[in-house]
Design an enzyme around this catalytic site. Structure first.
Site, PDB file in Angstrom:
ATOM      1  N   LYS A  41      -8.330   2.665  -0.563  1.00  0.00           N
ATOM      2  CA  LYS A  41      -8.350   2.676   1.066  1.00  0.00           C
ATOM      3  C   LYS A  41      -6.880   2.707   1.340  1.00  0.00           C
ATOM      4  CE  LYS A  41     -10.862  -0.782   1.750  1.00  0.00           C
ATOM      5  NZ  LYS A  41     -10.666  -1.614   3.060  1.00  0.00           N
ATOM      6  N   LYS A  81       2.542  -6.227  -3.824  1.00  0.00           N
ATOM      7  CA  LYS A  81       2.823  -6.433  -3.141  1.00  0.00           C
ATOM      8  C   LYS A  81       4.049  -6.720  -2.200  1.00  0.00           C
ATOM      9  CE  LYS A  81      -2.236  -5.649  -1.225  1.00  0.00           C
ATOM     10  NZ  LYS A  81      -3.576  -7.352  -0.892  1.00  0.00           N
ATOM     11  N   LYS A  95      -7.206   5.665  -8.849  1.00  0.00           N
ATOM     12  CA  LYS A  95      -8.844   5.181  -8.087  1.00  0.00           C
ATOM     13  C   LYS A  95      -8.235   5.877  -7.286  1.00  0.00           C
ATOM     14  CE  LYS A  95     -11.393   1.235  -7.929  1.00  0.00           C
ATOM     15  NZ  LYS A  95     -11.601  -0.073  -7.725  1.00  0.00           N
TER      16      LYS A  95
END
Ligand code: TRP
Length: 330
Positions: free
Chosen positions: A196, A112, A193
């Site tokens: 979101k 991040k 995966k």
């Protein structure tokens, strides 16, 4: 004693079928076997910039989706993290027993931070706040995906360190629930995966997507160069579509094979789309009813916070006493 399950979800991005089939749907099934707390972690969300109006509405959207999916508010607690001040308070106390080196090793922080121009300190402290969420309630089981395992391990390390410095205070949380959720992959990219936060319209089916959009996304899903379903040689895209169908339908492997072997990809997709639409329809309907009554939703969130606050406050008080921090005499 009934084991306590706690999990958290960030109010950012759109909840999708991967969240439902991998987590939320299972929580609904097992909630009555546990004492369950589901946190909407808005303090985590602001570790990267969120537009205030969007954050405000996302928290309510997620709460309404929890209810629409079948979380029973008379039994399970839906808690907005920031509504219980003890989350932030415990996070600070735990920060003081957490070596920076432990946080520097967190792969999610590294990823991040690399994506931000300016890295807020909150992003660095993110896993400590998550440890606080868990340890505040002495949770026994914390169902999380693979991507959160390192954070959970850290929560255990922090608990252990606190316990050894100040005496036995925290319960060690375990991870596994008896029911293992499906691992749904991105429809455009079936080797990662479903996420979101991923952009791109073909990636995920959101729980609130209208039927035409669901159909479009699934019909465009990546498959492989074959033309019909072959259970021996199928690639990740076909596997993912079958997985989604099986998770929604609860069909056995034999039923799946008998029905889908040899089926053309176009027909497979059509059936996956129909199954998905039919399973999301009742959730979307309940969502519409719930959001039509904002006062009801507010009362659920208020009740949730009120119900857990005594436990949270008791933990903070105990931690303060152990550390020698000032506590008001009752
Ligand atoms: N970090 C988790 C995620 O992004 C969310 C989370 C915050 C969480 N607090 C938690 C999960 C406590 C489990 C328990 O997925």
């Amino acid at each position: 004693m009934t084991p306590r399950v706690l999990s958290g979800i960030q109010p950012s991005g759109n909840l999708h079928i991967g969240n439902y089939l991998g987590a939320l749907g299972n929580w609904v099934k097992i909630q009555h076997d546990y004492e369950s707390i589901f946190c909407i972690v808005d303090l985590h969300a602001i570790t990267v910039y969120q537009k205030p109006e969007e954050l405000r509405s996302k928290v309510r959207e997620i709460a309404a989706l929890f209810l629409a999916a079948g979380i029973d508010p008379r039994h399970s607690r839906i808690v907005v993290q920031s509504a219980v001040a003890a989350h932030a308070e415990l996070a600070w106390l735990l920060t003081c027993v957490t070596p920076m080196g432990w946080l520097e090793r967190m792969t999610q922080f590294k990823a991040k931070a690399a994506a931000q121009e300016s890295v807020g300190d909150g992003l660095f402290q993110y896993p400590v706040l998550m440890a606080a969420d868990i340890l505040l309630y002495q949770a026994n089981i914390v169902p999380v995906g693979e991507d959160q395992m390192q954070h959970l391990e850290l929560a255990r390390d922090i608990a252990q360190r606190f316990n050894s410095l100040y005496g036995d205070t925290f319960t060690m949380p375990a991870t596994r629930l008896p029911l293992v959720g499906a691992r749904v992959m991105g429809l455009d990219e079936p080797t990662t995966k479903m996420s979101k936060s991923a952009s791109g319209t073909g990636h995920a089916v959101a729980l609130l997507d209208p039927p035409e959009r669901i159909k479009k996304t699934i019909m465009r899903a990546t498959t492989d160069s074959g033309s019909g379903v072959d259970f021996e040689t199928m690639g990740p895209g076909v596997q993912n579509l079958l997985n989604i169908f099986q998770a929604f339908s609860d069909w056995t492997n034999d039923q799946m094979k008998a029905h889908f072997s040899g089926m053309r990809y176009g027909d497979l997709k059509k059936q996956v789309a129909e199954m998905t639409i039919s399973k999301l329809e009742p959730i979307q309907k309940r969502y519409a009813d719930i959001t039509a009554d904002p006062a009801y939703l507010e009362s659920i969130l208020k009740d949730g916070a009120n119900a857990v606050r005594p436990t949270a406050d008791a933990t903070v008080r105990l931690v303060k006493e152990r550390m020698g921090i000032y506590t008001e005499t009752a």
